[in-house]
Motif scaffolding. Structure first.
Motif, PDB file in Angstrom:
ATOM      1  N   ILE A  13       0.830  -1.202   0.000  1.00  0.00           N
ATOM      2  CA  ILE A  13       0.000   0.000   0.000  1.00  0.00           C
ATOM      3  C   ILE A  13       0.872   1.262   0.000  1.00  0.00           C
ATOM      4  N   PHE A  14       2.113   1.138   0.492  1.00  0.00           N
ATOM      5  CA  PHE A  14       2.987   2.314   0.577  1.00  0.00           C
ATOM      6  C   PHE A  14       3.399   2.855  -0.796  1.00  0.00           C
ATOM      7  N   PRO A  15       3.849   2.004  -1.755  1.00  0.00           N
ATOM      8  CA  PRO A  15       4.157   2.584  -3.072  1.00  0.00           C
ATOM      9  C   PRO A  15       2.940   3.186  -3.760  1.00  0.00           C
ATOM     10  N   VAL A  16       1.749   2.634  -3.508  1.00  0.00           N
ATOM     11  CA  VAL A  16       0.532   3.198  -4.092  1.00  0.00           C
ATOM     12  C   VAL A  16       0.265   4.587  -3.507  1.00  0.00           C
ATOM     13  N   LEU A  17       0.384   4.687  -2.181  1.00  0.00           N
ATOM     14  CA  LEU A  17       0.183   5.982  -1.524  1.00  0.00           C
ATOM     15  C   LEU A  17       1.245   6.981  -1.973  1.00  0.00           C
ATOM     16  N   LEU A  18       2.488   6.491  -2.080  1.00  0.00           N
ATOM     17  CA  LEU A  18       3.578   7.377  -2.523  1.00  0.00           C
ATOM     18  C   LEU A  18       3.308   7.919  -3.920  1.00  0.00           C
ATOM     19  N   LEU A  19       2.781   7.071  -4.814  1.00  0.00           N
ATOM     20  CA  LEU A  19       2.484   7.499  -6.179  1.00  0.00           C
ATOM     21  C   LEU A  19       1.436   8.600  -6.186  1.00  0.00           C
ATOM     22  N   PHE A  20       0.367   8.405  -5.420  1.00  0.00           N
ATOM     23  CA  PHE A  20      -0.699   9.416  -5.368  1.00  0.00           C
ATOM     24  C   PHE A  20      -0.184  10.721  -4.763  1.00  0.00           C
ATOM     25  N   ILE A  21       0.588  10.619  -3.693  1.00  0.00           N
ATOM     26  CA  ILE A  21       1.113  11.826  -3.043  1.00  0.00           C
ATOM     27  C   ILE A  21       2.067  12.565  -3.967  1.00  0.00           C
ATOM     28  N   TYR A  22       2.895  11.800  -4.681  1.00  0.00           N
ATOM     29  CA  TYR A  22       3.880  12.425  -5.577  1.00  0.00           C
ATOM     30  C   TYR A  22       3.190  13.124  -6.744  1.00  0.00           C
ATOM     31  N   VAL A  23       2.212  12.455  -7.355  1.00  0.00           N
ATOM     32  CA  VAL A  23       1.472  13.054  -8.469  1.00  0.00           C
ATOM     33  C   VAL A  23       0.762  14.315  -8.004  1.00  0.00           C
ATOM     34  N   PHE A  24       0.143  14.257  -6.831  1.00  0.00           N
ATOM     35  CA  PHE A  24      -0.544  15.426  -6.286  1.00  0.00           C
ATOM     36  C   PHE A  24       0.444  16.561  -6.048  1.00  0.00           C
ATOM     37  N   GLY A  25       1.636  16.216  -5.505  1.00  0.00           N
ATOM     38  CA  GLY A  25       2.648  17.232  -5.236  1.00  0.00           C
ATOM     39  C   GLY A  25       3.193  17.863  -6.499  1.00  0.00           C
ATOM     40  N   VAL A  26       3.392  17.051  -7.547  1.00  0.00           N
ATOM     41  CA  VAL A  26       3.902  17.560  -8.826  1.00  0.00           C
ATOM     42  C   VAL A  26       2.908  18.528  -9.457  1.00  0.00           C
ATOM     43  N   LYS A  27       1.619  18.169  -9.422  1.00  0.00           N
ATOM     44  CA  LYS A  27       0.592  19.048  -9.991  1.00  0.00           C
ATOM     45  C   LYS A  27       0.539  20.383  -9.246  1.00  0.00           C
ATOM     46  N   LYS A  28       0.644  20.304  -7.944  1.00  0.00           N
ATOM     47  CA  LYS A  28       0.610  21.540  -7.156  1.00  0.00           C
ATOM     48  C   LYS A  28       1.852  22.384  -7.431  1.00  0.00           C
ATOM     49  N   ARG A  29       3.002  21.715  -7.556  1.00  0.00           N
ATOM     50  CA  ARG A  29       4.262  22.411  -7.847  1.00  0.00           C
ATOM     51  C   ARG A  29       4.198  23.080  -9.228  1.00  0.00           C
ATOM     52  N   THR A  30       3.611  22.385 -10.194  1.00  0.00           N
ATOM     53  CA  THR A  30       3.503  22.923 -11.553  1.00  0.00           C
ATOM     54  C   THR A  30       2.646  24.185 -11.575  1.00  0.00           C
ATOM     55  N   LYS A  48      12.425  11.163 -11.173  1.00  0.00           N
ATOM     56  CA  LYS A  48      12.511  11.156  -9.709  1.00  0.00           C
ATOM     57  C   LYS A  48      11.356  10.345  -9.111  1.00  0.00           C
ATOM     58  N   GLY A  49      10.143  10.573  -9.628  1.00  0.00           N
ATOM     59  CA  GLY A  49       8.975   9.836  -9.135  1.00  0.00           C
ATOM     60  C   GLY A  49       9.055   8.355  -9.462  1.00  0.00           C
ATOM     61  N   VAL A  50       9.518   8.037 -10.683  1.00  0.00           N
ATOM     62  CA  VAL A  50       9.650   6.629 -11.091  1.00  0.00           C
ATOM     63  C   VAL A  50      10.631   5.902 -10.185  1.00  0.00           C
ATOM     64  N   PHE A  51      11.791   6.545  -9.940  1.00  0.00           N
ATOM     65  CA  PHE A  51      12.808   5.914  -9.088  1.00  0.00           C
ATOM     66  C   PHE A  51      12.273   5.670  -7.676  1.00  0.00           C
ATOM     67  N   LEU A  52      11.601   6.654  -7.099  1.00  0.00           N
ATOM     68  CA  LEU A  52      11.092   6.532  -5.732  1.00  0.00           C
ATOM     69  C   LEU A  52      10.020   5.437  -5.617  1.00  0.00           C
ATOM     70  N   VAL A  53       9.072   5.435  -6.557  1.00  0.00           N
ATOM     71  CA  VAL A  53       7.983   4.447  -6.508  1.00  0.00           C
ATOM     72  C   VAL A  53       8.513   3.043  -6.782  1.00  0.00           C
ATOM     73  N   LEU A  54       9.348   2.900  -7.827  1.00  0.00           N
ATOM     74  CA  LEU A  54       9.918   1.584  -8.134  1.00  0.00           C
ATOM     75  C   LEU A  54      10.788   1.073  -6.996  1.00  0.00           C
ATOM     76  N   GLY A  55      11.565   1.976  -6.389  1.00  0.00           N
ATOM     77  CA  GLY A  55      12.409   1.583  -5.259  1.00  0.00           C
ATOM     78  C   GLY A  55      11.589   1.066  -4.097  1.00  0.00           C
ATOM     79  N   THR A  56      10.475   1.737  -3.815  1.00  0.00           N
ATOM     80  CA  THR A  56       9.589   1.294  -2.730  1.00  0.00           C
ATOM     81  C   THR A  56       8.971  -0.063  -3.053  1.00  0.00           C
ATOM     82  N   ILE A  57       8.616  -0.278  -4.325  1.00  0.00           N
ATOM     83  CA  ILE A  57       8.056  -1.573  -4.741  1.00  0.00           C
ATOM     84  C   ILE A  57       9.073  -2.695  -4.534  1.00  0.00           C
TER      85      ILE A  57
END
Length: 322
Positions: A13-30, A48-57
């Motif tokens: 569940i952690f990589p899934v949550l990380l993906l949602f949080i990261y996507v949300f953060g990127v959109k807000k940053r943009t 950066k997002g791919v590496f973090l999510v894949l690493g967690t998986i």
């Protein structure tokens, strides 16, 4: 390939949550950068997002403990076969020990099991009758559920048919070819039973007994649907007082070569039980199949940590639109 810890699937569940949080953060940053008329390096951000999510998986995959069986080995195990014979008659609800005799018996039994190593144990509750609750096993992890299920409602009536429990134990000992036959009785005593005494002598059963309660005793509470509704009374209407009858238990142990222990709010002599049975010869040899595995969790763990570090160290670039 097998997995030794499938219960760790929940961590995915952690990589899934990380993906949602990261996507949300990127959109807000943009949106913020666009408002400031700045451009983000989208390639680096995505990497950066791919590496973090894949690493967690990969780390979560390592937690599943991937393994491969390399051999199936047969080993000889030396141990004892022990049946815990637990009194579940109504007198075991007496509250002269905290919170009552039965709960104290369950606590003592749990502590004794923690000290066992390689010995098999089974449970036989008894009252007006007896039944095999748990056959002999050396899987101590499952015993907790059986101990929690012990209750005075398991068997109707309030008597103590120790003889039937001993018969069940002896039958199981014969079926398993037991050379050492040991029983551990947890009870508040009950009346003298010559039939049980003769039975253990005839079948060479070693008896260890735990007397639970006090000599002064107390009245026996009466329960209905789990709620205390009063106290058990005799024919004259007087409350029945239950005392610890250690004399019979002591006779069973002394004439079978075992030992008697006593437990109440002030003392607990069962701590020496594991040492006492450790002196006995282990003649109950059995062959068990042991599967040997080669572990591979190090590979996905290394990859996962490496990807997470790369993702952490990768910085996004910001350029002025002008």
């Amino acid at each position: 390939m097998e997995f030794g810890s499938l219960n760790n699937l929940v961590f995915f569940i952690f990589p899934v949550l990380l993906l949602f949080i990261y996507v949300f953060g990127v959109k807000k940053r943009t949106r913020i950068l666009k408002y400031l008329q700045l451009n983000d390096n989208s390639v680096r951000t995505i990497l950066k997002g791919v590496f973090l999510v894949l690493g967690t998986i990969f780390v979560c995959f390592a937690l599943l403990s991937p393994q491969k069986q390399i051999e199936n080995e047969e080993i000889e195990v030396k141990g004892m076969n022990i049946y815990a014979i637990i009194d579940t008659s109504r007198s075991m609800m007496t509250e002269d020990v905290y919170p009552n005799r039965l709960e104290m018996a369950k606590k003592v039994l749990g502590n004794i099991i923690k000290s066992l190593k390689g010995d098999r144990i089974g449970f036989i509750p008894f009252s007006d009758s007896a039944y095999m609750q748990m056959p002999l096993t050396d899987d101590y992890s499952i015993t907790k559920n059986y101990i929690n299920a012990l209750d005075t409602n398991l068997i109707s009536g309030g008597g103590t048919q120790l003889y039937q429990a001993l018969e069940l134990a002896e039958r199981s000992f014969k079926e398993n070819g037991s050379k050492n036959k040991t029983v551990l009785i947890l009870s508040d005593g009950g009346d003298f039973d010559e039939k049980s005494l003769d039975f253990i002598k005839k079948n060479h059963i070693t008896v260890y007994a735990v007397g639970i309660g006090t000599n002064s005793g107390s009245i026996i509470p009466e329960y209905k649907n789990g709620k205390k509704i009063g106290f058990i009374k005799d024919q004259s209407g007087s409350a029945v007082v239950s005392n610890l009858n250690s004399k019979f238990l002591q006779q069973l142990t002394s004439e079978s070569g075992g030992k008697y222990y006593e437990v109440n709010n002030l003392k607990d002599t069962t701590n020496s039980f594991s040492n006492d049975i450790a002196q006995l010869e282990r003649n109950n040899n059995r062959i068990e199949n042991v599967k040997n595995y080669k572990k591979y969790y190090q590979i996905p763990l290394f990859i996962g940590i490496l990807l997470i570090l790369l993702g952490y160290l990768l910085k996004g670039g910001i350029k002025d639109e002008k």
